[in-house]
Structure formats: structure tokens, C-alpha cells
Write a protein that holds these residues in place. Sequence first.
Motif, short mmCIF file in Angstrom:
data_model
loop_
_atom_site.label_atom_id
_atom_site.label_comp_id
_atom_site.label_asym_id
_atom_site.label_seq_id
_atom_site.Cartn_x
_atom_site.Cartn_y
_atom_site.Cartn_z
N ASP A 99 0.84 -1.20 0.00
CA ASP A 99 0.00 0.00 0.00
C ASP A 99 0.88 1.26 0.00
OD1 ASP A 99 0.85 0.40 2.63
OD2 ASP A 99 -1.03 -0.25 3.52
N GLU A 100 0.24 2.41 -0.04
CA GLU A 100 0.96 3.67 -0.17
C GLU A 100 1.93 3.96 0.97
OE1 GLU A 100 -2.66 3.73 -0.01
OE2 GLU A 100 -2.58 3.16 -2.11
N ILE A 101 1.61 3.50 2.18
CA ILE A 101 2.48 3.79 3.31
C ILE A 101 3.50 2.67 3.57
CG2 ILE A 101 0.85 5.36 4.42
CD1 ILE A 101 0.13 3.09 6.35
N GLY A 102 3.41 1.59 2.80
CA GLY A 102 4.41 0.53 2.90
C GLY A 102 4.26 -0.41 4.09
N ARG A 103 3.12 -0.36 4.76
CA ARG A 103 2.92 -1.25 5.92
C ARG A 103 2.06 -2.45 5.58
NH1 ARG A 103 2.86 1.10 11.78
NH2 ARG A 103 2.49 -1.09 12.02
N GLY A 104 1.17 -2.29 4.68
CA GLY A 104 0.28 -3.38 4.30
C GLY A 104 0.42 -3.69 2.83
N GLY A 105 0.02 -4.83 2.47
CA GLY A 105 0.08 -5.22 1.07
C GLY A 105 -0.72 -6.48 0.87
N GLN A 106 -0.71 -6.94 -0.37
CA GLN A 106 -1.40 -8.19 -0.67
C GLN A 106 -0.81 -8.81 -1.92
OE1 GLN A 106 -5.28 -6.32 -1.11
NE2 GLN A 106 -5.34 -6.98 -3.26
N ILE A 107 -0.98 -10.12 -2.00
CA ILE A 107 -0.59 -10.81 -3.23
C ILE A 107 -1.59 -10.37 -4.29
CG2 ILE A 107 -0.30 -13.04 -4.37
CD1 ILE A 107 1.79 -12.57 -2.20
N THR A 108 -1.09 -9.85 -5.40
CA THR A 108 -1.97 -9.31 -6.43
C THR A 108 -2.03 -10.18 -7.68
OG1 THR A 108 -0.16 -7.88 -7.15
CG2 THR A 108 -1.81 -6.92 -5.67
N GLU A 109 -1.11 -11.12 -7.80
CA GLU A 109 -1.15 -12.04 -8.94
C GLU A 109 -0.16 -13.17 -8.73
OE1 GLU A 109 1.14 -10.72 -12.64
OE2 GLU A 109 0.80 -8.81 -11.61
N VAL A 110 -0.49 -14.30 -9.32
CA VAL A 110 0.42 -15.44 -9.37
C VAL A 110 0.41 -15.95 -10.80
CG1 VAL A 110 0.78 -17.84 -8.66
CG2 VAL A 110 0.21 -16.12 -6.95
N THR A 111 1.59 -16.19 -11.33
CA THR A 111 1.73 -16.79 -12.65
C THR A 111 2.37 -18.15 -12.48
OG1 THR A 111 1.99 -14.63 -13.70
CG2 THR A 111 2.72 -16.55 -14.96
N LEU A 112 1.67 -19.17 -12.96
CA LEU A 112 2.21 -20.52 -12.95
C LEU A 112 2.88 -20.77 -14.29
CD1 LEU A 112 -0.83 -22.34 -11.30
CD2 LEU A 112 1.21 -21.37 -10.20
N ARG A 113 4.07 -21.34 -14.25
CA ARG A 113 4.84 -21.59 -15.48
C ARG A 113 5.27 -23.05 -15.53
NH1 ARG A 113 8.41 -16.23 -14.49
NH2 ARG A 113 8.87 -17.46 -12.67
N PRO A 114 4.29 -23.95 -15.58
CA PRO A 114 4.64 -25.37 -15.56
C PRO A 114 5.30 -25.82 -16.86
CG PRO A 114 2.28 -25.10 -15.82
CD PRO A 114 2.85 -23.74 -15.61
N GLU A 115 6.31 -26.65 -16.70
CA GLU A 115 6.95 -27.31 -17.83
C GLU A 115 6.55 -28.78 -17.72
OE1 GLU A 115 11.14 -26.46 -17.61
OE2 GLU A 115 10.78 -24.30 -17.57
N VAL A 116 5.76 -29.22 -18.69
CA VAL A 116 5.14 -30.54 -18.65
C VAL A 116 5.69 -31.38 -19.79
CG1 VAL A 116 2.95 -31.78 -18.78
CG2 VAL A 116 3.04 -29.51 -17.70
N THR A 117 6.02 -32.63 -19.48
CA THR A 117 6.45 -33.57 -20.50
C THR A 117 5.40 -34.66 -20.63
OG1 THR A 117 8.78 -33.14 -19.98
CG2 THR A 117 8.30 -35.13 -21.25
N VAL A 118 4.95 -34.89 -21.87
CA VAL A 118 3.99 -35.95 -22.16
C VAL A 118 4.66 -37.00 -23.05
CG1 VAL A 118 1.99 -34.43 -21.91
CG2 VAL A 118 3.04 -34.70 -24.16
N THR A 119 4.04 -38.16 -23.14
CA THR A 119 4.67 -39.27 -23.86
C THR A 119 4.46 -39.25 -25.36
OG1 THR A 119 2.75 -40.68 -23.44
CG2 THR A 119 4.60 -40.84 -21.89
N ASP A 120 3.50 -38.49 -25.86
CA ASP A 120 3.21 -38.52 -27.29
C ASP A 120 2.79 -37.14 -27.78
OD1 ASP A 120 1.12 -39.13 -29.67
OD2 ASP A 120 2.61 -40.75 -29.53
N ALA A 121 3.22 -36.78 -28.98
CA ALA A 121 2.91 -35.47 -29.55
C ALA A 121 1.41 -35.26 -29.71
CB ALA A 121 3.62 -35.30 -30.88
#
Length: 159
Positions: A99-121
Motif C-alpha cells: 500500500d501507499e504507506i508501505g505497511r500493508g500489502g497483498q498478493i496481487t497475482e500469481v503466474t504458474l509456469r509449468p513445464e510438462v512432458t507428455v509421452t506422445d505429440a
Amino acid sequence: MATTHTYDVTVEWTGNLGTGTESYRSYGNDHEVLADGKAGIAASSDPAFRGDPARWNPEELLVASVAQCHMLWYLHLCAEAGVTVTDYEDHAHGVMTMDEIGRGGQITEVTLRPEVTVTDASMTEQAHALHGDVAALCFIARSVNFPITHAPVIRVQES
């Protein structure tokens, strides 16, 4: 009747440096996160808030919870859909806005960046699409008030 599940944890402060909270700098923010039958998690506050950088902080644990829940539901959906995943690693990223006074805040976003391997195209399109189905099921994603975006990479296992 709705089914409920309960989760009990203990947070034990270990940061008393001898004089307790006599002043803001007279104590540490170290603590342990405990649950019956599990190894403790050494935790502290974010280093920006006088925390120990070698310990987990609550913000990291929240981002980890989002990523874990997404992964577990994603693997479940893949198994149901016939998409065989052989490897999964997520480099999740969360943003906390103060926040503006630097005492409070919050998580405003999360980005998931999974790297997934599958067995077939032939599975890559569905493997990608299933990430979009997780948000409706993931208990953690349904419990938070910030956006969770996904930037998955799908690879095919080498023969």
C-alpha cells in the motif's frame, strides 16, 4: 450435506532473542510451521521485513500452495483424459503489492509456469488445454482473490 475437511497447524515463534518484543528490532521473525507427524518448515518473514532469507516466508508458501494445488489437479485431469505426463516442474511467480504507506500489502497475482512432458505429440494440445480446467477445481485457486495465470510449456518425451 456438505463434506468438510479440517487442517490443523501450529506456528511456533522461535525469534525471541532474550528480551521478547521489547522493541521492533529486539526480536527475530523466525518461526516453525508444524503439523502432527510432519517435518517442520523453518520459516521467517520476507528479508525485506527483517526476515531470514534462508527460511521460507508466508508469501512463498502461499505461491507454493497455489502451484501445488494446480499441479495435483492437473495431473488428475490428465490421468482421466488419457494424457500421460512423465515430468512436471513449475517455476511459479507471485507478486505482492504494498500500500501507499508501505505497511500493508497483498498478493496481487500469481503466474504458474509449468513445464510438462507428455509421452506422445498427439497429447500436447489437450495437455495445454487442461491447465484451463484446473481453476474450477483447485481448492486453493477457488479460495484466493487474486488472478492466477498460466504460461505452460508442453514437451514430448524423447524416445
